[in-house]
Motif scaffolding. Structure first.
Motif, mmCIF file in Angstrom:
data_model
loop_
_atom_site.group_PDB
_atom_site.id
_atom_site.type_symbol
_atom_site.label_atom_id
_atom_site.label_comp_id
_atom_site.label_asym_id
_atom_site.label_seq_id
_atom_site.Cartn_x
_atom_site.Cartn_y
_atom_site.Cartn_z
ATOM 1 N N UNK A 96 0.825 -1.216 0.000
ATOM 2 C CA UNK A 96 0.000 0.000 0.000
ATOM 3 C C UNK A 96 0.853 1.258 0.000
ATOM 4 N N UNK A 97 1.937 1.240 0.775
ATOM 5 C CA UNK A 97 2.806 2.412 0.856
ATOM 6 C C UNK A 97 3.336 2.817 -0.516
ATOM 7 N N UNK A 98 3.747 1.831 -1.307
ATOM 8 C CA UNK A 98 4.408 2.171 -2.563
ATOM 9 C C UNK A 98 3.440 2.294 -3.740
ATOM 10 N N UNK A 99 2.142 2.015 -3.513
ATOM 11 C CA UNK A 99 1.228 2.056 -4.662
ATOM 12 C C UNK A 99 -0.148 2.618 -4.367
ATOM 13 N N UNK A 100 -0.397 3.132 -3.172
ATOM 14 C CA UNK A 100 -1.771 3.458 -2.801
ATOM 15 C C UNK A 100 -2.385 4.593 -3.625
ATOM 16 N N UNK A 101 -1.550 5.418 -4.261
ATOM 17 C CA UNK A 101 -2.110 6.484 -5.079
ATOM 18 C C UNK A 101 -2.470 6.000 -6.479
ATOM 19 N N UNK A 102 -2.099 4.762 -6.818
ATOM 20 C CA UNK A 102 -2.367 4.238 -8.147
ATOM 21 C C UNK A 102 -3.069 2.895 -8.017
ATOM 22 N N UNK A 103 -4.397 2.872 -8.137
ATOM 23 C CA UNK A 103 -5.177 1.643 -7.906
ATOM 24 C C UNK A 103 -4.714 0.448 -8.724
ATOM 25 N N UNK A 104 -4.265 0.666 -9.970
ATOM 26 C CA UNK A 104 -3.839 -0.458 -10.797
ATOM 27 C C UNK A 104 -2.599 -1.123 -10.219
ATOM 28 N N UNK A 105 -1.637 -0.305 -9.752
ATOM 29 C CA UNK A 105 -0.428 -0.866 -9.148
ATOM 30 C C UNK A 105 -0.753 -1.556 -7.831
#
Length: 497
Positions: free
Chosen positions: A430-439
């Motif tokens: 979540x930390x490294x991708x939470x701003x990008x739902x696809x990631x």
């Protein structure tokens, strides 16, 4: 439907009523569909063939011939004559008749990334309702709660499904799917900026996120087939499950509201945030005996605990702690363990407790437990002090607590006795991708694919898990490592095995 699995000798007996023939099963130890590391597995379900079946002479067709290296798939020789039926190795390219069946869809772990519908059904199965935010005050309460933490001290995950959807709602409105029926969203709930946006025309379900800033919590719309962590809600009356005891640095629940088999007992404890209890040391057994003597001196009962030798090569293990039994610490009932009885229960009689074995399918009440304030190192110290009747100062002499807190952070983040420590690892995703739902979705899918790696050697487990992550989601793994470069232990654990 899926290709046949034979999970018990009883199933094999049942199949004897069919035409005498040799049938393909889904059993194999051949890659690609069966992982060679599992040795034997049912490829149609992904589960291992149980060690108790593999070791049973009744499971195999009696033969003195060793299988060739080409014979990597399992077939069932069916016969009304018990001496002439059983599993055989066959070349996977052989042509044989086969049997299809409707599979039993069993859950494999407590922490699971799910689609919106799976989340809803999971909550129903637990007697709960999928998360909903009934009003502004409820969202504000969650926001206020989250403001007492930051991204370091927050120990839960950030992204969860709710029961919200616009399907079937009045145009322009959203509804919570509640047990009593759909309920229109209160006006004024906080959505993330620019949300809902129905991106690509296929976002009809609602996701909830803690964002650890002044906003606190937000709602967004997401594709219902995305994988997110499930979240359920209800006013739980924990006292309805049984009797609670506080001691030994832990909270114990004697689950007496219903009796179940060992596997269901495990699932029940897990479903309410606890684990099936373990009595892994003489100190803990002694400490628990004191609890029973003090609070329930006349208690009688047999309670499932986490010990079992099912699927273990030679010995009993405490499954909740992933530890082998230490023979010198065991207090077995006379005549136990009994050969062929694979699960362990705690016999409680007049303040005395002993370990005993029983068939795992028997129905018993069971014992759940959880460490107090289990997210802190001090809680572990408190448990040790209670169990061994020593002071925290004495524990400090045994370990440098400050150094331990620093050095163990990333080990606890990634592994727990050689396996993925699920909640912290999901939080890193979540930390490294939470701003990008696809990631975020890609990360959760990779987690599901890599989280069950398990080998006898913890170093090999760490290496294979890391390698899987590099194959499935290399950019996410790279970011997670970069975020932890300040901690040398994390890098050594993951890169230099």
């Amino acid at each position: 439907m899926k290709l046949l699995t034979v999970n018990s000798l009883e199933e094999m007996d049942c199949l004897a009523s069919l035409k005498a023939e040799t049938y393909w099963t889904s059993g194999s130890n051949e890659d690609v569909t069966c992982d060679l590391q599992k040795k034997y597995a049912w490829c149609s379900t992904g589960y291992n063939v149980s060690s108790s079946l593999l070791s049973s002479p009744k499971f195999w067709l009696s033969t003195t011939a060793a299988p060739s290296t080409l014979e990597r798939c399992l077939a069932l020789v069916n016969s009304n004559n018990a001496a002439q039926k059983g599993m055989v190795h066959r070349n996977c390219k052989d042509t044989l008749p086969y049997i299809c069946q409707y599979p039993v869809d069993c859950p494999q772990q407590c922490i699971k990334n799910m689609t919106w519908l799976s989340n809803y059904l999971q909550c129903c199965a637990l007697g709960m309702e999928a998360l909903n935010i009934d009003n502004i005050a409820e969202q504000l309460a969650l926001t206020t709660f989250s403001r007492g933490f930051n991204t370091t001290t927050w120990k839960a995950n950030f992204n969860y499904w709710t029961s919200g959807t616009w399907k079937g709602s009045p145009v322009g409105l959203w509804s919570w799917c509640e047990p009593s029926g759909p309920v229109i969203f209160d006006q004024g709930l906080t959505w993330e900026r620019g949300q809902p946006d129905n991106k690509n025309g296929n976002e009809s379900c609602v996701h909830f996120r803690f964002i650890m800033n002044s906003t606190g919590t937000v709602l967004t719309d997401r594709n219902c087939s995305n994988s997110l962590i499930y979240a359920c809600k209800m006013p739980i009356n924990f006292l309805s499950y049984g009797d609670w005891y506080d001691g030994c640095g832990r909270n114990f629940l004697t689950f007496t509201s219903n009796s179940t088999n060992w596997t269901t007992a495990w699932d029940w404890c897990c479903s309410i945030g606890l684990t099936l209890a373990s009595m892994e040391s003489a100190g803990k057994i002694s400490c628990y005996s004191k609890i029973v003597s003090k609070f329930a001196p006349t208690t009688f009962g047999d309670f499932w605990i986490s010990g079992t030798n099912v699927d273990c090569p030679s010995t009993f293990r405490w499954c909740s702690r992933n530890l082998d039994f230490i023979d010198s610490d065991l207090k077995w009932k006379a005549g136990h363990p009994v050969a062929g009885l694979g699960c362990v229960y705690l016999e409680v009689r007049n303040g005395s407790v002993l370990l005993a074995t029983a068939d795992c399918s028997e129905n018993k009440t069971f014992l759940c437990d959880v460490r107090k304030n289990q997210t802190t190192q001090k809680a572990m110290q408190a448990e040790c002090a209670n169990i061994w009747n020593i002071t925290s100062a004495q524990i400090d002499l045994l370990m440098n607590v400050t150094a331990f807190l620093t050095a163990s952070l990333s080990i606890n983040l990634k592994f727990n006795l050689g396996a993925l420590n699920k909640i912290p690892m999901l939080r890193q995703i979540e930390f490294v991708s939470q701003e990008e739902p696809t990631k975020l979705e890609d990360g959760f899918v990779a987690f599901d694919q890599c989280s069950d790696k398990k080998f006898d050697d913890e170093c090999v487990t760490a290496h294979e898990t890391y390698k899987c992550g590099q194959e499935k989601a290399p950019q996410l793994v790279s970011k997670i490592i970069n975020n932890n470069l300040g901690n040398g232990t994390f890098v050594r654990t993951n890169l230099n095995v």
